[in-house]
Design a protein around this motif. Structure first.
Motif, PDB file in Angstrom:
ATOM      1  N   LEU A 336       0.823  -1.215   0.000  1.00 36.22           N
ATOM      2  CA  LEU A 336       0.000   0.000   0.000  1.00 36.22           C
ATOM      3  C   LEU A 336       0.853   1.260   0.000  1.00 36.22           C
ATOM      4  O   LEU A 336       0.473   2.266  -0.608  1.00 36.22           O
ATOM      5  CB  LEU A 336      -0.941  -0.012   1.203  1.00 36.22           C
ATOM      6  CG  LEU A 336      -2.072  -1.055   1.120  1.00 36.22           C
ATOM      7  CD1 LEU A 336      -2.899  -1.044   2.389  1.00 36.22           C
ATOM      8  CD2 LEU A 336      -2.966  -0.797  -0.076  1.00 36.22           C
ATOM      9  N   GLU A 337       1.989   1.239   0.686  1.00 37.17           N
ATOM     10  CA  GLU A 337       2.866   2.406   0.668  1.00 37.17           C
ATOM     11  C   GLU A 337       3.451   2.613  -0.719  1.00 37.17           C
ATOM     12  O   GLU A 337       3.657   3.762  -1.155  1.00 37.17           O
ATOM     13  CB  GLU A 337       3.970   2.260   1.715  1.00 37.17           C
ATOM     14  CG  GLU A 337       3.471   2.477   3.141  1.00 37.17           C
ATOM     15  CD  GLU A 337       4.580   2.455   4.168  1.00 37.17           C
ATOM     16  OE1 GLU A 337       4.364   2.958   5.278  1.00 37.17           O
ATOM     17  OE2 GLU A 337       5.668   1.915   3.862  1.00 37.17           O
ATOM     18  N   ALA A 338       3.716   1.524  -1.443  1.00 40.99           N
ATOM     19  CA  ALA A 338       4.202   1.653  -2.821  1.00 40.99           C
ATOM     20  C   ALA A 338       3.133   2.296  -3.700  1.00 40.99           C
ATOM     21  O   ALA A 338       3.417   3.169  -4.526  1.00 40.99           O
ATOM     22  CB  ALA A 338       4.586   0.282  -3.373  1.00 40.99           C
ATOM     23  N   ALA A 370       4.835   2.497 -16.626  1.00 42.40           N
ATOM     24  CA  ALA A 370       3.507   2.157 -17.132  1.00 42.40           C
ATOM     25  C   ALA A 370       2.624   1.605 -16.022  1.00 42.40           C
ATOM     26  O   ALA A 370       1.434   1.919 -15.925  1.00 42.40           O
ATOM     27  CB  ALA A 370       3.627   1.141 -18.270  1.00 42.40           C
ATOM     28  N   SER A 371       3.216   0.763 -15.193  1.00 46.20           N
ATOM     29  CA  SER A 371       2.466   0.194 -14.072  1.00 46.20           C
ATOM     30  C   SER A 371       2.007   1.287 -13.123  1.00 46.20           C
ATOM     31  O   SER A 371       0.885   1.278 -12.629  1.00 46.20           O
ATOM     32  CB  SER A 371       3.334  -0.828 -13.326  1.00 46.20           C
ATOM     33  OG  SER A 371       2.668  -1.310 -12.188  1.00 46.20           O
ATOM     34  N   SER A 372       2.902   2.242 -12.854  1.00 48.84           N
ATOM     35  CA  SER A 372       2.565   3.368 -11.979  1.00 48.84           C
ATOM     36  C   SER A 372       1.420   4.177 -12.574  1.00 48.84           C
ATOM     37  O   SER A 372       0.499   4.597 -11.865  1.00 48.84           O
ATOM     38  CB  SER A 372       3.797   4.253 -11.775  1.00 48.84           C
ATOM     39  OG  SER A 372       3.470   5.430 -11.086  1.00 48.84           O
ATOM     40  N   GLU A 373       1.451   4.391 -13.866  1.00 48.79           N
ATOM     41  CA  GLU A 373       0.408   5.163 -14.540  1.00 48.79           C
ATOM     42  C   GLU A 373      -0.937   4.441 -14.448  1.00 48.79           C
ATOM     43  O   GLU A 373      -1.972   5.056 -14.202  1.00 48.79           O
ATOM     44  CB  GLU A 373       0.796   5.375 -16.012  1.00 48.79           C
ATOM     45  CG  GLU A 373      -0.094   6.371 -16.727  1.00 48.79           C
ATOM     46  CD  GLU A 373       0.358   6.567 -18.160  1.00 48.79           C
ATOM     47  OE1 GLU A 373       0.053   7.637 -18.725  1.00 48.79           O
ATOM     48  OE2 GLU A 373       1.009   5.656 -18.715  1.00 48.79           O
ATOM     49  N   LEU A 374      -0.903   3.122 -14.612  1.00 46.65           N
ATOM     50  CA  LEU A 374      -2.123   2.322 -14.527  1.00 46.65           C
ATOM     51  C   LEU A 374      -2.767   2.468 -13.143  1.00 46.65           C
ATOM     52  O   LEU A 374      -3.981   2.675 -13.033  1.00 46.65           O
ATOM     53  CB  LEU A 374      -1.792   0.850 -14.807  1.00 46.65           C
ATOM     54  CG  LEU A 374      -2.939  -0.154 -14.613  1.00 46.65           C
ATOM     55  CD1 LEU A 374      -4.031   0.079 -15.646  1.00 46.65           C
ATOM     56  CD2 LEU A 374      -2.411  -1.583 -14.688  1.00 46.65           C
ATOM     57  N   VAL A 375      -1.951   2.374 -12.098  1.00 45.54           N
ATOM     58  CA  VAL A 375      -2.461   2.484 -10.726  1.00 45.54           C
ATOM     59  C   VAL A 375      -3.070   3.856 -10.482  1.00 45.54           C
ATOM     60  O   VAL A 375      -4.140   3.987  -9.896  1.00 45.54           O
ATOM     61  CB  VAL A 375      -1.342   2.195  -9.701  1.00 45.54           C
ATOM     62  CG1 VAL A 375      -1.805   2.531  -8.279  1.00 45.54           C
ATOM     63  CG2 VAL A 375      -0.912   0.737  -9.774  1.00 45.54           C
ATOM     64  N   ARG A 376      -2.394   4.907 -10.946  1.00 51.68           N
ATOM     65  CA  ARG A 376      -2.884   6.264 -10.732  1.00 51.68           C
ATOM     66  C   ARG A 376      -4.247   6.482 -11.396  1.00 51.68           C
ATOM     67  O   ARG A 376      -5.176   7.009 -10.785  1.00 51.68           O
ATOM     68  CB  ARG A 376      -1.885   7.298 -11.272  1.00 51.68           C
ATOM     69  CG  ARG A 376      -0.615   7.404 -10.443  1.00 51.68           C
ATOM     70  CD  ARG A 376       0.056   8.757 -10.683  1.00 51.68           C
ATOM     71  NE  ARG A 376       0.287   9.070 -12.086  1.00 51.68           N
ATOM     72  CZ  ARG A 376       1.352   8.695 -12.776  1.00 51.68           C
ATOM     73  NH1 ARG A 376       2.305   7.982 -12.183  1.00 51.68           N
ATOM     74  NH2 ARG A 376       1.493   9.046 -14.043  1.00 51.68           N
TER      75      ARG A 376
END
Length: 436
Positions: A336-338, A370-376
């Protein structure tokens, strides 16, 4: 041992108090200190609050300590005489309470409500409340006892019983305790001499007798290995109090895990070694700090993200009671912190409403970006969809289906991959345009 407590205030005992008496500050403090003294071990009783079956097939019960109302009135009489205190009651019947049985609401029921005021002449008056369902045969007696003991606890009398932890113990075939837990040193009256009980060969303490109804009658003498009075007892009491308070906030499974890994036990009352008690306290404090980090992360990413990660870790729910051990807590915090860092790293809304998408390549690790963008985008979509669903009084499923033109399903949002980013962005763009 009650006579020792009474002798602490010879003047108050020899000279019966009257409604006109006024105690000096010193004598009042001495009286309150004597009232707060723990009861003798034979006076403390234990009741089975819940039952369960262990992995070995043995029936176990969760027992809680209590004292009969007569123990409270006896202490008041010994210290003050019957003329030095009084009690008065008011009783009310409150109608139309909705009772729940097995999660289902049943017909309305009435409750007996009792208010008891205990007055110690020359000190003060305090009130307590008690309640029980009116259809219970002994409802008034039960509510009366509750109210009286709660009023007495305001003077310190019997208050320590609230700090005694509930303990899991073995039950016999009639669901009665095979033996009772030992009282810790801080729950024994001053000057009490511990005597080892007959035990059962494991040094756990005294055996106990139980009533036919399955409630322990507390006649067995409790003991505490290595118990001591004075400063050592006070320090142990403080540590035990802190442990008990923390045990209520960290979650049941985490609490049991700490006990087993720190001392190989399931009840903290089994520990007499101060070093082990301090170790348990230290580990509980670490767990509490972990749960605080977890709550902070959930505050950033939202409950939906918490639910997703709990499902991935095969946890049965999203509360701290569902976290099985410290390893599970650590893994959940890291995940969750990630996600929280990704959310804070940039606003998905700004990326959508900024018009043209940025085509500049990230200098490192394109997959992580890309993964970070998906989560956001996913978190922003869920947040806005939930807000719009509340405004329109629709389900979140319906809102997401409308925003995506039917291309996204709420139940499958957590399964989306990088190829679904265009759908996410389009759905979010529509929500932004509607000010969702």
């Amino acid at each position: 041992m009650e006579t020792a407590v009474a002798s602490a205030l010879p003047l108050a005992v020899v000279q019966p108090a009257t409604p006109q008496i006024v105690f000096s500050k010193e004598r009042a403090e001495q009286l309150l200190k004597s009232l707060a003294q723990p009861f003798d071990p034979p006076v403390v009783k234990w009741v089975v609050k819940a039952t369960a079956e262990s992995k070995e097939g043995k029936r176990r019960g969760l027992v809680a300590a209590y004292a009969d109302p007569r123990a409270y009135s006896d202490r008041l009489n010994q210290l003050l005489t019957p003329l030095g205190w009084t009690q008065d009651y008011s009783m009310h019947v409150v109608q139309d309470f909705q009772r729940k049985n097995g999660g289902k609401e049943t017909c309305a029921s009435a409750k007996v409500m009792v208010i008891c005021r205990v007055t110690i002449f020359g000190i003060n008056s305090h009130s307590g409340t008690g309640e029980d369902w009116a259809e219970n045969e002994n409802a008034l007696t039960s509510a009366d006892a509750q109210a009286f003991k709660r009023a007495c606890s305001c003077f310190g009398l019997g208050r320590y019983l609230y700090s005694l932890p509930q303990v899991w113990i073995e039950l016999d075939e009639f669901k009665r305790p095979v033996r009772l837990p030992d009282l810790p040193a801080w729950a024994l009256p001053e000057g009490h001499t511990n005597q080892k009980g007959s035990g059962n060969g494991n040094g756990a303490g005294a055996s106990a007798h139980t009533t036919r109804a399955g409630v322990a009658n507390g006649d067995g003498q409790g003991s505490s290995q290595g118990a001591s009075t004075g400063n050592g007892s006070n320090e142990r009491g403080k540590v035990m109090t802190e442990i008990q308070q923390l045990s209520k906030s960290v979650g049941r499974k985490l609490w049991v895990h700490v006990l087993k890994t720190s001392a190989g036990i399931e009840s903290v009352t089994e520990v007499d070694d101060p070093g082990k008690l301090q170790l348990i306290l230290d580990r509980l404090q670490n767990v509490q700090r972990g749960t605080q980090r977890l709550k902070a992360a959930v505050g950033t990413v939202g409950l939906e993200a918490l639910r997703e990660e709990c499902e991935k870790l095969k946890m049965p729910g999203v509360t701290t009671d569902d976290i099985p051990d410290t390893n599970g807590l650590h893994e959940l915090i890291e995940r969750l912190e990630a996600r929280a860092k990704m959310v804070k790293g940039g606003s998905a809304t700004a990326a959508v409403s900024g018009g043209k998408q940025q085509t500049q390549q990230a200098p490192a690790n394109q997959n992580t970006s890309a993964s970070s963008e998906l989560v956001r985008f996913r978190n922003e979509l869920l947040s806005r969809a939930r807000r719009l669903a509340s405004q329109r009084k629709q389900s979140i499923e319906a809102v997401i289906g409308w925003a995506s033109g039917g291309s996204l399903e709420y139940a499958k949002i957590s399964q989306l991959g990088e190829l679904d980013l265009p759908k996410l962005k389009a759905a979010l763009q529509r929500l932004v345009e509607t000010k969702g």
